[in-house]
Design a protein around this motif. Structure first.
Motif, PDB file in Angstrom:
ATOM      1  N   GLU A 123      46.457  20.923  34.275  1.00  0.00           N
ATOM      2  CA  GLU A 123      46.880  19.652  34.846  1.00  0.00           C
ATOM      3  C   GLU A 123      46.125  19.371  36.141  1.00  0.00           C
ATOM      4  N   VAL A 124      45.883  18.089  36.404  1.00  0.00           N
ATOM      5  CA  VAL A 124      45.093  17.692  37.572  1.00  0.00           C
ATOM      6  C   VAL A 124      45.670  18.258  38.859  1.00  0.00           C
ATOM      7  N   GLN A 125      46.991  18.217  38.986  1.00  0.00           N
ATOM      8  CA  GLN A 125      47.613  18.656  40.235  1.00  0.00           C
ATOM      9  C   GLN A 125      47.514  20.157  40.448  1.00  0.00           C
ATOM     10  N   HIS A 126      47.135  20.879  39.392  1.00  0.00           N
ATOM     11  CA  HIS A 126      47.024  22.343  39.504  1.00  0.00           C
ATOM     12  C   HIS A 126      45.581  22.818  39.619  1.00  0.00           C
ATOM     13  N   GLN A 127      44.606  21.932  39.512  1.00  0.00           N
ATOM     14  CA  GLN A 127      43.219  22.360  39.388  1.00  0.00           C
ATOM     15  C   GLN A 127      42.703  23.057  40.649  1.00  0.00           C
ATOM     16  N   LYS A 128      43.067  22.555  41.813  1.00  0.00           N
ATOM     17  CA  LYS A 128      42.588  23.197  43.042  1.00  0.00           C
ATOM     18  C   LYS A 128      43.190  24.589  43.199  1.00  0.00           C
ATOM     19  N   TRP A 129      44.463  24.718  42.869  1.00  0.00           N
ATOM     20  CA  TRP A 129      45.093  26.038  42.918  1.00  0.00           C
ATOM     21  C   TRP A 129      44.440  26.985  41.919  1.00  0.00           C
ATOM     22  N   PHE A 130      44.103  26.448  40.763  1.00  0.00           N
ATOM     23  CA  PHE A 130      43.445  27.266  39.742  1.00  0.00           C
ATOM     24  C   PHE A 130      42.102  27.781  40.250  1.00  0.00           C
ATOM     25  N   VAL A 131      41.342  26.923  40.888  1.00  0.00           N
ATOM     26  CA  VAL A 131      40.043  27.323  41.440  1.00  0.00           C
ATOM     27  C   VAL A 131      40.223  28.415  42.485  1.00  0.00           C
ATOM     28  N   VAL A 132      41.128  28.200  43.420  1.00  0.00           N
ATOM     29  CA  VAL A 132      41.328  29.172  44.509  1.00  0.00           C
ATOM     30  C   VAL A 132      41.797  30.518  43.965  1.00  0.00           C
ATOM     31  N   LEU A 133      42.796  30.495  43.081  1.00  0.00           N
ATOM     32  CA  LEU A 133      43.355  31.749  42.568  1.00  0.00           C
ATOM     33  C   LEU A 133      42.380  32.482  41.647  1.00  0.00           C
ATOM     34  N   SER A 134      41.484  31.744  41.022  1.00  0.00           N
ATOM     35  CA  SER A 134      40.499  32.396  40.155  1.00  0.00           C
ATOM     36  C   SER A 134      39.593  33.330  40.959  1.00  0.00           C
ATOM     37  N   TYR A 135      39.346  32.978  42.213  1.00  0.00           N
ATOM     38  CA  TYR A 135      38.534  33.833  43.084  1.00  0.00           C
ATOM     39  C   TYR A 135      39.379  34.775  43.939  1.00  0.00           C
ATOM     40  N   PHE A 136      40.551  34.306  44.365  1.00  0.00           N
ATOM     41  CA  PHE A 136      41.258  34.993  45.438  1.00  0.00           C
ATOM     42  C   PHE A 136      42.662  35.460  45.086  1.00  0.00           C
ATOM     43  N   LEU A 137      42.969  35.568  43.787  1.00  0.00           N
ATOM     44  CA  LEU A 137      44.204  36.263  43.445  1.00  0.00           C
ATOM     45  C   LEU A 137      44.159  37.617  44.149  1.00  0.00           C
ATOM     46  N   TRP A 138      45.232  38.063  44.744  1.00  0.00           N
ATOM     47  CA  TRP A 138      45.205  39.053  45.813  1.00  0.00           C
ATOM     48  C   TRP A 138      44.396  40.313  45.520  1.00  0.00           C
ATOM     49  N   PHE A 139      44.359  40.758  44.274  1.00  0.00           N
ATOM     50  CA  PHE A 139      43.659  42.009  43.975  1.00  0.00           C
ATOM     51  C   PHE A 139      42.204  41.803  43.552  1.00  0.00           C
ATOM     52  N   LEU A 140      41.801  40.567  43.239  1.00  0.00           N
ATOM     53  CA  LEU A 140      40.475  40.349  42.664  1.00  0.00           C
ATOM     54  C   LEU A 140      39.324  40.725  43.589  1.00  0.00           C
ATOM     55  N   PRO A 141      39.309  40.299  44.861  1.00  0.00           N
ATOM     56  CA  PRO A 141      38.173  40.675  45.705  1.00  0.00           C
ATOM     57  C   PRO A 141      37.994  42.188  45.829  1.00  0.00           C
ATOM     58  N   PHE A 142      39.087  42.919  45.860  1.00  0.00           N
ATOM     59  CA  PHE A 142      38.989  44.379  45.944  1.00  0.00           C
ATOM     60  C   PHE A 142      38.418  44.974  44.665  1.00  0.00           C
ATOM     61  N   ILE A 143      38.964  44.553  43.517  1.00  0.00           N
ATOM     62  CA  ILE A 143      38.531  45.105  42.227  1.00  0.00           C
ATOM     63  C   ILE A 143      37.108  44.678  41.898  1.00  0.00           C
ATOM     64  N   TYR A 144      36.777  43.423  42.189  1.00  0.00           N
ATOM     65  CA  TYR A 144      35.507  42.868  41.732  1.00  0.00           C
ATOM     66  C   TYR A 144      34.319  43.190  42.630  1.00  0.00           C
ATOM     67  N   VAL A 145      34.467  44.122  43.551  1.00  0.00           N
ATOM     68  CA  VAL A 145      33.296  44.672  44.234  1.00  0.00           C
ATOM     69  C   VAL A 145      33.094  46.140  43.871  1.00  0.00           C
ATOM     70  N   ARG A 146      33.906  46.656  42.962  1.00  0.00           N
ATOM     71  CA  ARG A 146      33.768  48.050  42.553  1.00  0.00           C
ATOM     72  C   ARG A 146      32.712  48.180  41.458  1.00  0.00           C
ATOM     73  N   PHE A 147      31.740  49.044  41.679  1.00  0.00           N
ATOM     74  CA  PHE A 147      30.693  49.279  40.682  1.00  0.00           C
ATOM     75  C   PHE A 147      31.213  50.289  39.664  1.00  0.00           C
ATOM     76  N   SER A 148      32.190  49.850  38.893  1.00  0.00           N
ATOM     77  CA  SER A 148      32.846  50.733  37.927  1.00  0.00           C
ATOM     78  C   SER A 148      32.699  50.159  36.530  1.00  0.00           C
ATOM     79  N   ALA A 149      32.882  51.008  35.527  1.00  0.00           N
ATOM     80  CA  ALA A 149      32.793  50.562  34.140  1.00  0.00           C
ATOM     81  C   ALA A 149      33.860  49.523  33.835  1.00  0.00           C
TER      82      ALA A 149
END
Length: 222
Positions: A123-149
């Motif tokens: 929904e249009v009203q959720h799109q900005k939140w979707f963009v932000v959370l896709s990058y910054f859901l609380w655990f993603l930055p930590f997990i997505y810099v790990r050079f792991s399988a």
């Protein structure tokens, strides 16, 4: 015209979040230390050390001698280390940072591609939140810099999903999807359950053309 204006605003907002995410993930990669799981070091960096002369077989874990670990990530690490050595960056901690930075940048690019693929589904009203959370859901930055399988295989799966959603038309397009899934399985064989589920969805729900399905299967098998 209203729809075009909203689309332009969302795209501009996404560009801003994307640039900020690149900076944030880079900083996260710099300040991250050690490893999230021991395999990230002992099954990848230590394996690469065999090739660049910083390690020897007698110091390797049993998986090395049994030849049961994939070689793809150790060779990627070796390439990064070789480039760093050529530029006189010899600090092993800095080399580990480069692996995290590479992973973080790849993650942000793949997330951007996924958002682009699914834009308009929410929904249009959720799109900005979707963009932000896709990058910054609380655990993603930590997990997505790990050079792991686990990290790399999940990112390749996400990339493949993005391409499937975008629905290309060329032979190379669907072979590429298959290759991504194949590399994801090489990195983490347990991902087979996700891939089987994806193929089931393609056949039953998406009803993908047989030719495209065969190309994906061939690419995965390569």
């Amino acid at each position: 015209e209203i729809g075009n204006a909203l689309g332009f605003q969302l795209e501009r907002f996404h560009r801003f979040v994307f640039v900020f995410a690149l900076l944030f993930y880079s900083v996260t990669a710099w300040f991250s230390v050690g490893y999230h799981h021991a395999d990230e070091h002992y099954q990848i960096i230590e394996f690469a050390g065999i090739k660049n002369g910083t390690n020897s077989p007698e110091h390797m874990p049993w998986e090395y001698h049994e030849k049961i670990r994939p070689a793809l990530q150790p060779y990627i690490a070796l390439a990064v280390f070789s480039i760093a050595d050529g530029l006189n960056f010899n600090d092993p901690y800095f080399k580990a940072f480069l692996l995290r930075l590479l992973t973080g940048i790849m993650a942000v690019l793949i997330i951007r591609n996924f958002i682009s693929a699914v834009r308009g589904m929410e929904e249009v009203q959720h799109q900005k939140w979707f963009v932000v959370l896709s990058y910054f859901l609380w655990f993603l930055p930590f997990i997505y810099v790990r050079f792991s399988a686990e990290t790399w295989s999940s990112l390749l799966l996400l990339f493949a999903l993005s391409l499937i959603i975008k629905k290309g038309s060329s032979t190379g397009y669907y072979l590429g999807i298959g290759l991504l899934l194949g590399f994801a399985l090489v990195l983490r064989s347990q991902l087979v359950f996700s891939v089987v589920g994806l193929f089931a969805w393609l056949i039953i729900v998406s009803k993908i053309p047989l030719k495209s399905l065969i190309l994906i299967v061939l690419g995965t098998g390569l």
